[in-house]
Design an enzyme around this catalytic site. Structure first.
Site, PDB file in Angstrom:
ATOM      1  CE  LYS A 192      -8.959  -8.081  -0.978  1.00 53.88           C
ATOM      2  NZ  LYS A 192      -7.980  -8.524  -0.252  1.00 53.88           N
ATOM      3  CD  GLN A 193      -6.809  -5.149  -4.300  1.00 59.59           C
ATOM      4  OE1 GLN A 193      -6.680  -5.691  -3.407  1.00 59.59           O
ATOM      5  NE2 GLN A 193      -5.764  -4.493  -4.152  1.00 59.59           N
ATOM      6  CG  ASP A 215      -1.434  -0.917   1.601  1.00 58.90           C
ATOM      7  OD1 ASP A 215      -1.420  -2.166   1.355  1.00 58.90           O
ATOM      8  OD2 ASP A 215      -2.655  -1.074   1.691  1.00 58.90           O
ATOM      9  CD  GLU A 228      -4.746  -9.275  -0.493  1.00 61.28           C
ATOM     10  OE1 GLU A 228      -5.251  -9.099  -0.675  1.00 61.28           O
ATOM     11  OE2 GLU A 228      -3.475  -9.671  -0.506  1.00 61.28           O
TER      12      GLU A 228
END
Lengths: 779, 779
Positions: free
Chosen positions: B596-597, B353, B483
């Protein structure tokens, strides 16, 4: 340090005491009777390295596992095999000093596991710190005839004048080595002592299992009144006597256990006390005789004789002995833990090991009720398997059996195993088929089997999804038997057994519908089965299942993407890096081309009748060099296939590896316990491998070969309940069948009539070596 | 229950006390100053639901994680963010009864987080059990000007005649909510109290971090001598006074903390005491003024103004405020935890991040030393990253940075993340590139960056293996940014960033070799680099990397096997089953087609200059409908891409989702803490998305669009240290640059000369809506 025991046909023998090997010996010399068992801990105190372990079948501890990272659907606990109160203990004091072989030098130490009779004996001469010596002869057994009873006989001979104190006890202050924070799992609720008697009642801190142990003591060679020596955590009696040099005192400790599994909680004390008193009343010799008789019966239909190779002989008996110590088949709530009663590791009791490995053994060597009870165990868990599948998003009565369980609930939490190693469902279905083809007990399908098969077929029908890209049904995100691959797509073995399950469920529907129509209607109603629709859907999925295959190599691929791996063989792994699971990080193992255990080959083993010799050989030659056999369940399957392909050298090498895995401690881990379930694989290697035994539709097929190191070998089977003894020499095969009427037995592809009481002889066993078992005979 | 706060440009406001929302409010109203921080727990006792949390940067607890199943290579511990001694507490007693808002009804309750000035204030009127009422006005701040100091001002006004007792304290009897067995992580070594003063010294039970808290008290409105009230676990002073109706007593609590991170252990007490005394000497007003001045400075180069949309305005300031509370960039040992100082969850401090989300924010809004310190943090961990790679079987100086870390060691143990989410290495390399392209500080490469890039390139060169089947380099067994896929082969994003890293490392070699030849020779020697050989190998692997692509769809495939998934869209998920990570088991999520992303799209975001409009649009249209955005890091990347594709509606929707994620508690989890790192994504959505801001080779590119809900928005940047303010209205863009000399700024693809002190105006912002940012401008 590896245990070094002496090879012997019927015994495991350790000469001299080697503290560094003691934990390993505690595993090897373990005793059990299907209901309780225990590592070969010493009776007297031992302050050296030891793994204390005494276990009661079905009594477990649901230990917390929820620390750290977590996934939806994980169980909250892991069922731990529970180290239970120690009932074998006898403290020994000589002139006030404690006998402890970690401190008192021992000579003439001998430890013998008598596998024929099921006893553990130990003798030694010990020198106390003050120089005085004594001789100890101990023998114990866990009664096979009365599984609530264990007996210890402990004889001490004074080699000098000395004052001897014996304190037999039952101790509730025990722990699991694998507790996370050294916590206790037991509360001791009651201890009671009277002269020559004792009682201890303990309770597990979760689930409230209660266990009561009563002891009754007998003393020979001294006439002293015992003194009670109870504490809150143990019950004990103390005997003290002055012994003249040469005098012997013999203590016999009769212990009976009663648990809340089998008795109302408020009757445990009375039950245990009555059983212990009855045991003492019966007396040591009579109890031991009944125990031996039971073992004689077990051996009568499960023994394997090997002549000319004592290591091979000892290995196979060691395996058969421990399997029978672990499971006796008289209680369908029990099952077979991977370490049986010999250690804590793996926890839980039931893995797919039972169906895939143990059932092939028991279905051939034990009365059919034994296998039936193993199957009924799963039948009784069907509701929980349906609930388990629901947690994973499946509905409509789909069942996913747990990967690891004690009571039917999943109790494992590695997602790649718990959620993805779903081929276990296939093994459970196949075991039903295997039982039926051995016993022709098709009624089992109507009574229990069909409902399980429906639940399993429904699972596969939902779990397989249609890939628009492939135009086939695919099964994504699984872990196959080769656990060195996780979350792969289209594992060939899983897809294969899934397709087979769908077909077999349809077959079972037909059988039950035809023969037990009323029961069939009942099952259809109860399972809300759409007879036509679901069955048609199962047929379609089975017919359109995707099986990864490489045209160039001509082999089925273990999974999608398999050919992207580096082209390495197990022989390329540096020696110092094996086993890779002790040297490599998990990701490295996963992306490597190395196979933990038979996977694609496991499928060829199960469904061999579908494939010809060349096909199986091509796969064996491709996959075997890539397999590291780091699961104890691997070499045996390879041994059976190697024998089937006529490669008796390879088969023999793999047989030795599997049968002496623990005796020779290949994996440096026997101190943690024995590999009980894989022991059935050793039996498979000889009987299915060398003997070429198959049973189809109740008919026995044999194709015996013999390795050059062996003069002769013989194995016993039960064929639909009737004994068969097959003896193989280099010259030929002789078969003795003891059923009520003649049967047809196929040997080397030829049908023979076996007449009870007459020896059937077929020549040329050695001549058949290397000649492949004919596929036709399997069809 | 969701927190309902009132929207306001500069504040978060909660009116009325809602116990069910209290834990969520404790997160939202949290304070921090980069060195310490704390949830908005009440000063006075509160016996209702609350998550007590007070945190010190860099002080953590390596908690045991080794229970249950285990893999080779796992770390033995998980670094937990540590709840530290509570220094804000003030017990309040009225006529002997405790003030506790769980028991005493409050009216006129108001809680305000003033983001402009960095203060938390709270006021309420409480009714005691005996009916007497009092008014409390509390304010606190954690000094940005002196990060060791925190101040609480607590004023009580009697609304009836009453006897008031105030007990300000520092309490060492604190726990983590996420401790596995409720154990304590702290020993309190010393407590000391003198009238109006107190000191507490605590030690972590592992690693022996020491922290000392000193307090100095000031009382206005009463002239009583305080009474010491020390215990072994806390230090306190008690003040008692009879107040007449209308009278006010104001307590000011000055606290200073000193830790063994910054001071020798034996000087902690003196250090904390001196700092607390100095703070009291300086006085409340002066301390607060200095604190506000710091905040004014921060806002001067990081603020974003939105006019016409107060929710959007509040959202972005909330994000910018918390980012600056969490990290101030003056200590390269510190980093940015996903929850900052607002909760325990995720533990550790550093994830990818930081590099992928926070650095784009700080590199544009803070002085360059801030980003430099974040990069140096990783440089200092290079040796540990090399050791980490070695544990996974890589040699020759290959470095794999940890997935989660506190001090450079990996402290996460899910194999699919720890071992396989290796794209983090790429983010770390990309952050170096991003820093250099913003600052043109190529010297950073020679000082620190190159060594990191070499270690990372070496890792990829070993991690990629050659697939004979594909004739390309493949990367097997990874987890990408998405993930919801684990252990996949050839994740497009991972392969893409790996290839880029190999190329960028070569570029960096050239730059350093050319400009800093002596330093280059030193690095080559120190890293034992085979300059020609390794560089050639990196080039070859990058050139022959495999990228999964489907010709029919014309899209890069997220990974091998992607097309085998069921053809479902996120809209097909039943509403009651979202978020799927709270409803579905892990295996179901893994085999689903739901993302998920941002994963493939994350790659297109990073390397957008390689792709044309149509290519990016095709991917956005394909992947966005399959993305469930269950990571807080997802919507922002999609927002930037949507804006780039001219889809301002989608961009705006995703911006709101990311910027008000916590304020509106989208995921029902804000009570656990805020999503600090993803807050940087909100900034990206506005500045890189709506504003179309890019910096390449130190040059600023803009392509502003404006959403119809907004009248105007403005953002501030630092361009090579010099302020730029960009204001966007529907009519056009105006830019104010405050550097020492004119620079070229590209707006809508046209270069303009920005002269310091003059407003540069470019017309037609609204007219540019939907007009794609030109790729040429990025090349």
């Amino acid at each position: 340090m590896r245990t070094k025991t002496r090879s012997h046909e019927w015994s495991v023998i350790e000469e001299g005491f080697h503290p560094a090997r003691h934990k390993a010996s505690e595993s090897l010399f373990a005793l059990g009777n299907g209901h309780m068992g225990q590592r070969a801990n010493f009776e007297e105190k031992y302050s050296g390295e030891s793994l204390k372990g005494s276990y009661l079948a079905g009594i477990y501890y649901p230990d917390k596992t929820r620390v750290g990272w977590w996934k939806n659907g994980y169980p909250e606990y892991f069922a731990k095999v529970l180290n239970s109160p120690n009932w074998i203990g006898i403290d020994v004091e000589v002139d006030g000093a404690e006998l402890d072989l970690a401190k008192c030098p021992a000579s003439d130490f001998l430890r013998v596991l008598n596998m024929k009779e099921g006893t553990l004996s130990r003798s030694f001469t010990a020198k106390m710190p003050d120089g005085k010596q004594l001789r100890v002869e101990a023998l114990r057994f866990l009664s096979m005839a009365n599984p609530a009873v264990g007996v210890v006989r402990y004889a001490v001979t004074a080699l000098d004048d000395l004052r001897l104190k014996l304190v037999p006890y039952i101790d509730g202050d025990v722990r699991n080595e694998d507790s996370n924070y050294d916590e206790h799992f037991w509360n001791v609720l009651e201890t009671e002592a009277a002269p020559g008697e004792g009682f201890l009642l303990a309770q597990t801190r979760k689930l409230d299992f209660r266990v009561g142990f009563a002891m009754r003591l007998e003393l020979d060679g001294a006439r002293l009144e015992p003194v009670c020596a109870r504490t809150d955590l143990r019950t004990a009696s103390a005997f003290e006597a002055d012994l003249r040099k040469g005098a012997t005192i013999t203590l016999t400790k009769y212990v009976a256990v009663a648990t809340s599994q089998d008795h109302p909680k408020d009757s445990i004390k009375a039950q245990a006390g009555a059983a212990a008193s009855a045991a003492k009343g019966t007396g040591f010799d009579t109890l031991l005789a009944a125990h031996k008789a039971k073992w004689a019966e077990i051996w009568s239909h499960s023994d394997i004789v090997v002549e000319g190779d004592v290591e091979a002989q000892q290995g196979i008996r060691f395996n058969i002995f421990h399997l029978n110590q672990t499971y006796t088949g008289d209680d369908e709530r029990l099952n077979i833990g991977p370490k049986g009663f010999t250690g804590e590791k793996y926890g839980g009791s039931t893995y797919w090991d039972t169906e895939a490995f143990c059932i092939p053994f028991f279905v051939s060597t034990a009365p059919s009720r034994v296998t039936r009870n193993l199957l009924i165990y799963r039948y009784k868990h069907l509701t929980m398997a349906i609930a388990n599948a629901r947690k994973l998003g499946f509905g409509g009565g789909a069942a996913l059996y747990p990967m690891v369980t004690m009571n039917g609930e999943e109790c494992h939490n590695e997602w790649e195993i718990t959620f993805e190693e779903i081929h276990r469902n296939g093994a459970i279905a196949f075991a039903i088929h295997n039982y039926v083809r051995h016993t022709q007990d098709e009624a089992y399908l109507s009574e229990y089997g069909l409902e399980v098969l429906i639940g399993i077929a429904r699972f596969w029908a939902q779990r397989a999804t249609f890939s628009p890209d492939k135009g086939k049904y695919v099964i994504l995100g699984v872990t196959g038997p080769n656990e060195y691959e996780n979350n792969v797509n289209n594992n060939w073995y899983t897809n294969t057994i899934a397709g087979w399950c769908l077909e077999y469920a349809r077959e079972a529907l037909d059988i039950v519908e035809r023969h037990w129509p009323a029961r069939f209607r009942d099952i259809v109603a109860r399972t809300r089965l759409d007879r036509a629709g679901e069955s048609a859907r199962w047929a379609k999925i089975a017919a359109e299942m995707y099986y990864p295959f490489d045209e160039r190599l001509g082999v089925c691929l273990q999974q999608d993407g398999w050919l992207d791996k580096e082209p390495l063989l197990a022989a390329d792994i540096p020696a110092g890096e094996r086993p890779i699971n002790q040297h490599w990080s998990w990701d490295r193992i996963l992306r490597s081309p190395f196979i933990k255990q038979a996977d694609t080959l496991m499928g060829l083993y199960l469904f061999e009748e579908r494939y010809d010799f060349e096909f199986i050989k091509r796969h064996f030659d491709y996959y075997e060099p890539r397999t590291v056999h780091e699961s104890s369940l691997s070499p045996c399957i390879h041994a059976v296939l190697a024998a089937r392909l006529g490669d008796m050298e390879k088969a023999y090498e793999l047989y030795l590896r599997t049968s002496r895995l623990d005796l020779d401690d290949y994996n440096h881990e026997v101190e943690e316990g024995l590999h009980i379930t894989s022991m059935a694989g050793s039996w498979m290697a000889i009987v299915e491998g060398f003997g070429g035994k198959r049973v189809r539709d109740g008919k026995l097929f044999l194709h015996p070969q013999i390795h050059k190191n062996w003069r002769k070998y013989a194995f016993r089977l039960l064929l639909r309940g009737h004994p068969v003894e097959v003896t193989v020499t280099r010259d030929g095969v002789s078969i003795v069948y003891k059923g009520p009427e003649p049967v047809t037995i196929n040997v080397y592809g030829v049908d023979y009539r076996a007449v009870p009481g007459k020896v059937l002889t077929v020549p040329g066993a050695e001549a058949r070596n290397g000649q492949a078992l004919m596929t036709a005979a399997r069809g």
